[in-house]
Design an enzyme around this catalytic site. Structure first.
Site, PDB file in Angstrom:
ATOM      1  N   GLY A  29      -2.515  -3.321 -50.674  1.00  9.62           N
ATOM      2  CA  GLY A  29      -1.628  -3.339 -52.722  1.00  9.62           C
ATOM      3  C   GLY A  29      -0.344  -2.276 -52.712  1.00  9.62           C
ATOM      4  N   ASP A  30       0.202  -2.477 -51.907  1.00  3.15           N
ATOM      5  CA  ASP A  30       1.371  -1.827 -51.367  1.00  3.15           C
ATOM      6  C   ASP A  30       2.684  -2.784 -51.447  1.00  3.15           C
ATOM      7  OD1 ASP A  30       3.609   0.386 -50.832  1.00  3.15           O
ATOM      8  OD2 ASP A  30       2.181   1.303 -49.371  1.00  3.15           O
ATOM      9  N   THR A  75      -3.097   2.096 -46.221  1.00  6.59           N
ATOM     10  CA  THR A  75      -2.192   3.926 -46.472  1.00  6.59           C
ATOM     11  C   THR A  75      -3.436   4.301 -46.158  1.00  6.59           C
ATOM     12  OG1 THR A  75      -1.297   2.516 -47.825  1.00  6.59           O
ATOM     13  CG2 THR A  75      -2.330   4.676 -48.124  1.00  6.59           C
ATOM     14  N   GLU A 111      11.543   9.385 -49.757  1.00  4.40           N
ATOM     15  CA  GLU A 111      12.309   9.856 -49.953  1.00  4.40           C
ATOM     16  C   GLU A 111      12.034  11.984 -49.162  1.00  4.40           C
ATOM     17  OE1 GLU A 111      12.381  10.329 -53.719  1.00  4.40           O
ATOM     18  OE2 GLU A 111      13.022   8.779 -53.868  1.00  4.40           O
ATOM     19  N   ASP A 123      -7.194  -2.253 -44.573  1.00  6.60           N
ATOM     20  CA  ASP A 123      -6.410  -1.532 -44.887  1.00  6.60           C
ATOM     21  C   ASP A 123      -5.660  -0.838 -44.927  1.00  6.60           C
ATOM     22  OD1 ASP A 123      -5.637  -0.431 -47.935  1.00  6.60           O
ATOM     23  OD2 ASP A 123      -6.367   1.034 -47.703  1.00  6.60           O
TER      24      ASP A 123
END
Length: 1230
Positions: free
Chosen positions: A760-761, A427, A574, A425
């Site tokens: 899933g990103d 994240t 961000e 995975d």
């Protein structure tokens, strides 16, 4: 709480992108119409009592990941035990031991079997109990539930029922799938982190129906009722269809009102929701698969060996029974002294065929020592002890969280040493979701002095490489290559050790750099403390900083301790931009419904100027747009469009006048990309008021339209606005991976492991992470298999499949035609395309392409797809797969893989509960595999081979004696000798081999990662080695039996000239066996501790002590062994000389074999052992470094491969300069 209340007053409607805007009541959608199967669920809101009886009684919220429960434990665990062939055989012999044909008493056969099976079942029960305890930690979490009359109280998660109204507070997990009713924001939105479900770190906006917004306080639920009719439980995370009937009106529901179990509430003080799906009906658990029973490949191969031994057993039993039948028929009638007084069916010379059949059963039990009953129990004991060592390894203990490694099942220890492919995975597994602002390019000028990890490592490596040569060669790269061979052709691609690489990465920062501000690693005095005002393009720099401070959707939170602001942003990038803007003197401090306030400190830090910028529109980032824009009006009334996005997208949208810095910026972007930094381009555009007003009118019309083209119209208008831009510059942020991830991936790549990332990103994020952890690098050819949404919508399914297949075929052809030996390919595929690629008629082509690529990244994949990809790799390659993840979305993958590893991080425990091994951080995987995996594989493999060797050596002597004793079923050994052989006299040395054996130390395993390949290649448990050990056992049995028979046959044994009887010969033979097998295991061991010495030599000593004590017992108990050692054997020199002679003769061939192998065909670990033994690693460091360089698998991924590529590039430049006559460049580790 105060902060939460202040923030809750802010309406976020003005910040919605066009994708999230709430339609007015007038344009609200009609309720969904559905009938038939799949849409039968009925939920009575706030009336859970109605769900106590069928048909409305749904499953409870209790979850379980255990393999057994109280009812199923006994039958399932017994089934598990008797899946083992040997246990089945011993069950049969135990039953037969109750009959008169058995040569042994029933207790001697039943007791060992009961002990072995009972111990294994106890181990299974203990491991499952641990899973149950972890399940209960989740089930007993507390949730706020409406108890009636507007009063909320706490209940355990497991007690929640469908229809319950639940209150969830900030940073809590949702206990079930909920329908959002209201939130602390007045317009009913909330922010949800779904990292546990899909791996995405950016927050998702969910919104309640307008009709339920007044339900925003505990008391308002006193009389609340409603009915939800919706879809039945299913595994689709991104879809939901249903209707809410409330206040005699029906309202349609969609996924934006559903809060999924195991996602977390963020940036929102509280929400109210009603439970729709509980427990195993919830979408996250619908994606889970049942806990499988996993067996290692070695264990399966052991079953095959037992089949072979069983065949040998049946063969020699048939020979024995045939011989007995023949002798009964033809010779027993002449041997009057052997005739039975009363013939029975078991021994009746007149019925020789029947006698032979009964003797077959006797022989099957008698020769049962060929099949080791203690093998499985010894393996169980060894694996439990190995698991204890894994659990207590201080190098896999995470000090920050106080979490040790945990082997949750010990069945698969040796499988850790045979892994071929790791499926990870992203994240929370590879990343810790932090970004570092490191460099930037503004108006064509590069800023930022701090080097990235890649730059530091490449320069350090060049310095090591060049400093190692004499000055004359160092100054001339061409001579250097001719003297020592082409650098690129060296097997490892790097001469520096991994410890040197780690030093480069960590110590450089620690010693030379000041401590970094979280998210800000930038160092360049030209831009700091207002110095940028002296730069020639100060206007562009001002604009650059304002874009960082304004183009986002974040919320500021005042940190009362430091006085500065922290930012809750939708993405880590961000957050890093806002921290950078703050440090540059542009602090984003406040957001209202229509404005953003920025404190500008660059002129006078003590007196910041607070400027207001009105937010007119916000066009959000999506994976399709790959950009984000904000339209603002400054205090002077100027309207500006500020845009940030992928450089390829921004450059396509620049005006002719806006390309002034394009060439320089492109050069900087390429340089940033080469060193693994994530980049974005920044641009702006000035708007005339009339131009903006005309566009905004169109935009408002499109946003409020109710036809099906609304999305397309909004997209077209956004595209129209984001053109004719002027380039300002670019940012470069460094991904904050989990500590040690690049080094770990590098080491695993050098160990020959393939690494796939399943996330899933978004594709862009996954690619950036790939660059950050060196799975991707500049110069690697990326194969992106994807399809645009237009293709998906317009074409038929068959056409889409053909399009995907064409892409796969073209990519495979491209790889085959590639001639460059250094060429590396990376396969990147998204979830929608993967759906087609995993279908039966295409999956093998996809797998073949993936296997040919150096790295594979699958993005936007669902939990189910993760499991399907894992199954494809496992079954398609036939090799061992390991899946590693930290969230509930990884459970299917973890359970499907041969080995599942859970990261016990902060994001829930679902992955850990479903896993076989749990570690606190990804970097510990290196030690788990390269050290513990390597050791466990070799230990178990050698242990099993030795077990078969010793049992063949012992069991066949019984058969040889049978031939000398007319196949009568008479044993040459005393019953007690045979019972103690496996239980005491040879059990502890083999357990010490399985627990303590080390061919090399843990430090050497890490320094020589290619040693790991001995596991995937199965060098220690292939058929060649297994049959070699069996042959050794056959040879030893022949020597032991026939040498003893020849010596004792007619040789005087006692002082009076008498020959030896059967008891003396049998005991001498047994003594030879004990000496031979224990000396053999001593020769097999590479690493001795006092424990091994105690067990090996102690076992031999125990045999003599037993013989002494057994002989001293009354003849009633000791029988023929009465005083055998003191009176018969010890005084006879022939006993001692035979023992010595037979032991040497049995072990001499093995000694010769290992001597020949070490001298003429040594294995990797043999060379290392000799170098360490002669201390050459200390005396000759150059040779030691050279050997370490060789002991790495050639790889095209990982940090070393990336540094190698960078060095090749630097060498190319140096050679080019040399050929052009310029001075040679010598790199120094700056």
């Amino acid at each position: 709480m105060a902060r939460g209340r202040i923030r809750a007053k802010l309406r976020r409607s003005s910040l919605y992108t066009f994708r999230c805007v709430q339609p007015d009541a007038a344009e609200a959608e009609a309720p969904h119409e559905f009938q038939g199967p799949g849409y039968s669920r009925l939920v009575h809101c706030n009336q859970p009592s109605l769900h106590r009886k069928k048909p409305l009684k749904y499953c409870s919220n209790y979850i379980s990941t255990t393999k057994y429960n109280i009812i199923t434990f006994i039958p399932k665990a017994i089934f598990e035990q008797f899946r083992r062939v040997a246990n089945l055989y011993f069950l049969l012999t135990a039953i037969l031991s109750l009959t008169p044909v058995s040569p042994f008493s029933p207790v001697s056969m039943i007791a060992p079997l009961a002990f072995v099976v009972g111990l294994s079942m106890a181990k299974e029960a203990l491991e499952d109990w641990r899973r149950f305890v972890q399940d209960m930690k989740v089930n007993m979490r507390k949730a706020g539930v409406h108890k009636g009359d507007g009063v909320f109280g706490h209940k355990p998660w497991m007690k929640l029922r469908v229809g319950d109204v639940v209150k969830v507070e900030k940073d809590q997990f949702f206990p079930a799938d909920l329908l959002l009713l209201s939130s602390s924001y007045e317009d009913g939105i909330c922010y949800v982190e779904t990292m546990n479900l899909d791996g995405e770190t950016n927050l998702k906006v969910k919104r309640a129906l307008e009709v339920t917004l007044p339900l925003d306080d505990d008391v308002t639920f006193k009389d609340f009722t409603g009915t939800v009719k919706c879809e039945d439980p299913n595994p689709n995370l991104y879809t939901f269809v249903g209707n809410l009937e409330y206040d005699r009106q029906i309202y349609p529901l969609d996924p934006s009102q559903i809060l999924l179990r195991d996602s977390k509430l963020r940036n929102t003080t509280y929400v109210y929701g009603v439970v729709i799906f509980t427990g195993h009906d919830s979408k996250v658990l619908q994606n889970a698969t049942e806990s499988p029973s996993k067996r290692s490949r070695i264990e399966k191969q052991t079953d095959k060996i037992i089949y072979i031994l069983f065949s040998i057993l049946v063969l020699i039993s048939l020979i024995s029974s045939t011989g007995f039948a023949v002798k009964s028929k033809f010779q027993v009638p002449d041997w009057w002294y052997l005739k039975p007084e009363e013939p029975s069916s078991i021994f009746n010379p007149e019925k020789s065929a029947l006698t032979g059949f009964f003797h077959l059963i006797t022989a099957l039990i008698l020769y049962g020592y060929l099949i080791p009953i203690s093998l499985y129990v010894s393996i169980e004991v060894v694996k439990v002890l190995q698991a204890m060592f894994i659990n207590q390894d201080i190098h896999m203990y995470d000090e920050e969280t106080g979490t040790p490694a945990q082997a949750r099942t010990s069945n698969l220890n040796e499988e850790l040493g045979q892994v071929d492919t790791i499926l990870s995975d992203k994240t929370g597994t590879l990343t810790c979701n932090q970004m570092n602002f490191l460099k930037c390019s503004i108006a064509g000028t590069a800023y930022g002095m701090r080097a990235s990890e890649i730059e530091l490592a490449a320069e350090e490596q060049m310095a090591i490489d060049l400093d190692g040569q004499d000055p004359e060669i160092s100054s001339n790269p061409i001579h250097r290559n001719s003297a020592h061979g082409s650098w690129e052709n060296r097997k490892s691609g790097s001469g520096a050790s991994e410890i040197e690489l780690e030093t480069v990465i960590t110590s450089k920062y620690e010693k030379d750099q000041k401590p970094m501000i979280k998210g800000f690693g930038f160092e360049d005095s030209r831009l700091m403390n207002g110095n940028w005002l002296k730069e020639p393009n100060s206007g562009a720099i001002l604009l650059f900083f304002r874009i960082l401070a304004l183009c986002h959707t974040a919320i500021p939170e005042l940190n009362e301790e430091t006085g500065s602001f922290n930012y809750e942003a939708e993405s880590p990038d961000e957050g890093a931009f806002l921290v950078a803007a703050r440090e540059f003197g542009f602090e984003f401090c406040k957001r209202t419904q229509s404005s953003i306030f920025v404190r500008e400190r660059y002129t006078a830090p003590e007196k910041p100027i607070e400027r207001e910028f009105k937010i007119l529109n916000l066009l959000d980032f999506t994976s399709k747009r790959k950009r984000m824009s904000v339209i603002v009006q400054n205090e002077d009334g100027e309207i500006l469009l500020l845009c940030k996005g992928a450089d390829s997208i921004i450059f396509d949208r620049l005006s002719k006048n806006g390309r002034m810095f394009e060439e320089a910026t492109t050069k900087h972007l390429n340089e940033y990309g080469e060193v693994g930094l994530r980049t974005l381009a920044l641009a702006y555009k000035k708007l005339e008021e009339t131009e903006y007003s005309a566009w905004n009118n169109e935009f408002i019309k499109a946003r409020t339209s109710i036809n099906g083209n609304r999305e397309a119209m909004l997209e077209r208008l956004s595209d129209m606005m984001e053109r004719e831009l002027i380039l300002v510059g670019a940012t470069a942020v460094e991904d904050k991976l989990q500590k040690g991830v690049p080094q770990c991936i590098d080491k695993l790549a050098q160990a020959g492991l393939k690494i796939w990332v399943l996330t899933g990103d978004k594709m862009e994020t996954a690619i950036n992470i790939g660059f950050a952890c060196s799975l991707l690098r500049q110069g690697m050819k990326q194969i992106c298999i994807t399809m645009n949404t237009d293709t998906l919508a317009q074409d038929s399914k068959e056409a889409v499949k053909e399009y995907v297949l064409m892409q796969i075929t073209k990519a495979s052809q491209m790889i085959k035609l590639e001639k460059d030996p250094h060429a590396a390919f990376a396969l990147i595929i998204d979830g929608k395309t993967l759906t087609h690629a995993l279908e039966d008629d295409m999956k093998h082509q996809f797998l073949n392409l993936a296997v040919d690529c150096s790295s594979v990244i699958c993005c936007r994949v669902s939990p189910k797809q993760k499991a399907l990809v894992t199954r494809l790799v496992k079954e398609g390659t036939g090799k061992v797969t390991l899946a590693i993840g930290d969230g509930a979305n990884d459970v299917g993958m973890i359970q499907e893989a041969d080995i599942g590893v859970g990261i016990s991080g902060v994001e829930g425990m679902q992955a850990v509960m479903a896993s076989d091994f749990a570690i606190a951080q990804f970097r510990f995987l290196e030690r788990l595999l390269v050290v513990h995996g390597h050791w466990c594989y070799k230990r178990i493999a050698q242990m099993i081979c030795y077990f078969f060797y010793k049992n063949i050596a012992f069991g066949l002597t019984l058969f040889y004696f049978e031939a000398f004793a007319a196949f009568s079923g008479q044993s040459v050994y005393d019953d007690w000798y045979m019972l103690l052989f496996n239980v005491i006299l040879t059990s502890l040395p083999v357990i010490s081999l399985g627990v303590f054996e080390q061919d090399v130390s843990s430090e050497i395993c890490l320094q020589f990662p290619a040693l790991y390949q001995q596991g995937p290649k199965n060098l220690f448990f292939d058929w060649y080695r297994i049959f070699g050990w069996m042959g050794n056992g056959l040879y030893s049995s022949l020597i032991i039996f026939f040498l003893n028979i020849i010596i004792f046959y007619d040789q005087a044994f006692r002082a009076g000239g008498q020959t030896a009887d059967m008891a003396a010969v049998g005991t001498t033979m047994f003594t030879c066996i004990i000496w031979t097998v224990n000396c053999q295991i001593a020769l097999t061991m590479s690493h001795f501790t006092w424990i091994q010495h105690l067990f090996v030599w102690g076992s031999i000593t125990t045999w003599y002590l037993f013989l002494l004590l057994y002989g001293m017992m009354s003849p009633i108990y000791s029988g023929n062994a009465y005083q055998i050692l003191i009176e018969a054997l010890a005084p006879a020199p022939i006993y001692w000389s035979t023992t010595l002679l037979v032991t040497i003769a049995c072990n001499l061939p093995y000694l010769a074999h290992i001597s020949f192998q070490r001298s003429f065909n040594p294995m990797d670990h043999h060379l290392i052992q000799e170098i360490k033994y002669y201390k050459k690693d200390v005396e000759d460091r150059h040779m030691w470094t050279r050997e370490r360089s060789k002991a790495r698998q050639e790889t095209k991924i990982g940090f070393t491969a990336r540094v190698d590529a960078k060095i090749r590039q630097l060498r190319g430049r140096m050679q080019k300069k040399h050929l052009l006559g310029g001075p040679a460049v010598v790199m120094s580790p700056s």
